[in-house]
Design a protein around this motif. Sequence first.
Motif, PDB file in Angstrom:
ATOM      1  N   ILE A  54       0.499  -1.511  -0.164  1.00  0.00           N
ATOM      2  CA  ILE A  54       0.037  -0.230   0.300  1.00  0.00           C
ATOM      3  C   ILE A  54       0.918   1.260  -0.143  1.00  0.00           C
ATOM      4  CG2 ILE A  54      -1.667   1.324   1.884  1.00  0.00           C
ATOM      5  CD1 ILE A  54      -2.796  -2.066   2.221  1.00  0.00           C
ATOM      6  N   ALA A  55       2.036   1.688   0.717  1.00  0.00           N
ATOM      7  CA  ALA A  55       2.565   2.269   1.255  1.00  0.00           C
ATOM      8  C   ALA A  55       3.966   2.127  -0.098  1.00  0.00           C
ATOM      9  CB  ALA A  55       4.207   2.048   2.052  1.00  0.00           C
ATOM     10  N   ALA A  56       3.794   1.526  -1.348  1.00  0.00           N
ATOM     11  CA  ALA A  56       5.164   1.961  -2.014  1.00  0.00           C
ATOM     12  C   ALA A  56       3.935   2.626  -3.634  1.00  0.00           C
ATOM     13  CB  ALA A  56       5.628   0.162  -2.679  1.00  0.00           C
ATOM     14  N   LEU A  57       2.985   1.819  -3.591  1.00  0.00           N
ATOM     15  CA  LEU A  57       1.445   2.055  -5.024  1.00  0.00           C
ATOM     16  C   LEU A  57       1.538   3.765  -3.762  1.00  0.00           C
ATOM     17  CD1 LEU A  57       0.346   1.900  -6.723  1.00  0.00           C
ATOM     18  CD2 LEU A  57      -1.601   0.846  -6.021  1.00  0.00           C
ATOM     19  N   ALA A  58       1.127   4.152  -3.142  1.00  0.00           N
ATOM     20  CA  ALA A  58       0.600   5.639  -2.882  1.00  0.00           C
ATOM     21  C   ALA A  58       2.037   6.480  -3.588  1.00  0.00           C
ATOM     22  CB  ALA A  58       0.394   5.462  -1.183  1.00  0.00           C
ATOM     23  N   SER A  59       3.110   5.692  -2.122  1.00  0.00           N
ATOM     24  CA  SER A  59       4.283   6.774  -2.966  1.00  0.00           C
ATOM     25  C   SER A  59       4.281   7.263  -4.673  1.00  0.00           C
ATOM     26  CB  SER A  59       5.125   6.183  -2.341  1.00  0.00           C
ATOM     27  OG  SER A  59       6.756   6.814  -2.374  1.00  0.00           O
ATOM     28  N   ARG A  60       4.601   6.055  -5.123  1.00  0.00           N
ATOM     29  CA  ARG A  60       4.559   6.419  -6.759  1.00  0.00           C
ATOM     30  C   ARG A  60       3.338   6.954  -7.244  1.00  0.00           C
ATOM     31  NH1 ARG A  60       3.482  -0.041  -9.886  1.00  0.00           N
ATOM     32  NH2 ARG A  60       2.329   2.161 -11.949  1.00  0.00           N
ATOM     33  N   LEU A  61       1.853   6.645  -7.093  1.00  0.00           N
ATOM     34  CA  LEU A  61       1.193   7.607  -7.671  1.00  0.00           C
ATOM     35  C   LEU A  61       1.100   8.589  -7.531  1.00  0.00           C
ATOM     36  CD1 LEU A  61      -1.999   5.106  -7.212  1.00  0.00           C
ATOM     37  CD2 LEU A  61      -0.800   5.287  -9.402  1.00  0.00           C
ATOM     38  N   SER A  62       1.414   9.517  -6.020  1.00  0.00           N
ATOM     39  CA  SER A  62       1.459  10.319  -5.581  1.00  0.00           C
ATOM     40  C   SER A  62       2.919  11.597  -6.252  1.00  0.00           C
ATOM     41  CB  SER A  62       1.930  10.423  -3.987  1.00  0.00           C
ATOM     42  OG  SER A  62       2.765  11.864  -3.779  1.00  0.00           O
ATOM     43  N   ASN A  63       4.166  11.147  -6.782  1.00  0.00           N
ATOM     44  CA  ASN A  63       4.861  11.042  -7.291  1.00  0.00           C
ATOM     45  C   ASN A  63       4.646  11.025  -8.360  1.00  0.00           C
ATOM     46  OD1 ASN A  63       8.077  11.589  -7.418  1.00  0.00           O
ATOM     47  ND2 ASN A  63       8.956   9.808  -8.687  1.00  0.00           N
ATOM     48  N   GLU A  64       4.414  10.434  -9.324  1.00  0.00           N
ATOM     49  CA  GLU A  64       3.846  10.106 -10.550  1.00  0.00           C
ATOM     50  C   GLU A  64       2.850  11.483 -11.659  1.00  0.00           C
ATOM     51  OE1 GLU A  64       3.526   5.921 -12.527  1.00  0.00           O
ATOM     52  OE2 GLU A  64       5.241   5.608 -11.925  1.00  0.00           O
ATOM     53  N   ALA A  65       1.373  11.335 -10.433  1.00  0.00           N
ATOM     54  CA  ALA A  65       0.535  12.071 -11.144  1.00  0.00           C
ATOM     55  C   ALA A  65       1.102  13.435 -10.035  1.00  0.00           C
ATOM     56  CB  ALA A  65      -0.698  11.365 -10.256  1.00  0.00           C
ATOM     57  N   ASN A  66       2.355  13.819  -9.518  1.00  0.00           N
ATOM     58  CA  ASN A  66       2.181  14.586  -8.456  1.00  0.00           C
ATOM     59  C   ASN A  66       1.133  15.299  -8.358  1.00  0.00           C
ATOM     60  OD1 ASN A  66       3.965  16.800  -7.419  1.00  0.00           O
ATOM     61  ND2 ASN A  66       4.444  18.231  -9.841  1.00  0.00           N
ATOM     62  N   CYS A  67       0.725  14.941  -6.932  1.00  0.00           N
ATOM     63  CA  CYS A  67      -0.714  14.977  -6.209  1.00  0.00           C
ATOM     64  C   CYS A  67      -0.693  14.316  -4.982  1.00  0.00           C
ATOM     65  CB  CYS A  67      -1.618  14.540  -6.916  1.00  0.00           C
ATOM     66  SG  CYS A  67      -1.559  13.009  -7.132  1.00  0.00           S
ATOM     67  N   PRO A  68      -1.566  15.124  -4.829  1.00  0.00           N
ATOM     68  CA  PRO A  68      -1.344  14.100  -2.588  1.00  0.00           C
ATOM     69  C   PRO A  68      -2.274  12.811  -2.351  1.00  0.00           C
ATOM     70  CG  PRO A  68      -2.568  16.380  -2.349  1.00  0.00           C
ATOM     71  CD  PRO A  68      -2.179  16.267  -4.033  1.00  0.00           C
ATOM     72  N   VAL A  69      -1.718  11.746  -2.348  1.00  0.00           N
ATOM     73  CA  VAL A  69      -2.561  10.598  -2.342  1.00  0.00           C
ATOM     74  C   VAL A  69      -2.980  10.293  -0.910  1.00  0.00           C
ATOM     75  CG1 VAL A  69      -2.258   8.227  -2.608  1.00  0.00           C
ATOM     76  CG2 VAL A  69      -2.154   9.623  -4.813  1.00  0.00           C
ATOM     77  N   LEU A  70      -4.402   9.732  -0.478  1.00  0.00           N
ATOM     78  CA  LEU A  70      -4.645   9.279   0.772  1.00  0.00           C
ATOM     79  C   LEU A  70      -5.026   7.729   0.968  1.00  0.00           C
ATOM     80  CD1 LEU A  70      -5.005  10.067   3.339  1.00  0.00           C
ATOM     81  CD2 LEU A  70      -7.515  10.212   3.059  1.00  0.00           C
ATOM     82  N   ALA A  71      -4.181   7.095   1.220  1.00  0.00           N
ATOM     83  CA  ALA A  71      -3.848   5.659   1.047  1.00  0.00           C
ATOM     84  C   ALA A  71      -4.545   5.162   2.294  1.00  0.00           C
ATOM     85  CB  ALA A  71      -2.589   4.985   1.064  1.00  0.00           C
ATOM     86  N   ILE A  72      -6.418   4.407   2.054  1.00  0.00           N
ATOM     87  CA  ILE A  72      -6.978   4.381   2.907  1.00  0.00           C
ATOM     88  C   ILE A  72      -7.167   2.284   3.310  1.00  0.00           C
ATOM     89  CG2 ILE A  72      -9.271   3.873   3.503  1.00  0.00           C
ATOM     90  CD1 ILE A  72      -8.020   6.806   4.745  1.00  0.00           C
TER      91      ILE A  72
END
Length: 189
Positions: A54-72
């Motif tokens: 979960i942490a790895a995907l959230a970090s990747r999505l936040s980085n690639e889309a340059n946006c806040p990501v809230l992983a729940i």
Amino acid sequence: FTMGNFYTNYTLRGPSQQTVAKALSGRSAIVTPAQDNCVVVFDEESDNQDVRIIAALASRLSNEANCPVLAILNHDDDILWYRLYLSGELAGEYDSSPSYFDPSAEPSDPVGGDAKKLCSAFGASDVMEVEKILRKSSFNDDGYTFAVDRHADLARALGIPSFGVGTGYQYVVSGELPDGLEGDDLTRV
């Protein structure tokens, strides 16, 4: 005896459904349309509730889309856990029941969570309300009995879509769609 909810999902503020779907290339995932400038992602592998995945995907999505990501993550409706990522970096973590997996520990109040950061990341203004939701204990009469209720209140206070509340990948593929969504609205990756 009924089981509580088990689900994980990711709320991203800013990018389009198509942008997020591209960022998920190579994964088995579902992306909602944008609502309130946010999209929600349901990822098959994340449903295993492995916080490293979960942490790895959230970090990747936040980085690639340059946006806040809230992983729940909701575990059996007993725990609401989240991580907030900004520009790919961990910006906050929260656990509504930190002693849950320690059978010898006393029940404990929520730890972590930064209402100001959450509100800033998602353009919400009611920091006091978010703080109240984060701090409410699960162990007294005015607290939360079910983590999904805390998640619903948090989504409302942050002004983010309720698509993720009570919903994970397995629910969606089995036909349990969040209120307000039709199958045609979803992008499958």
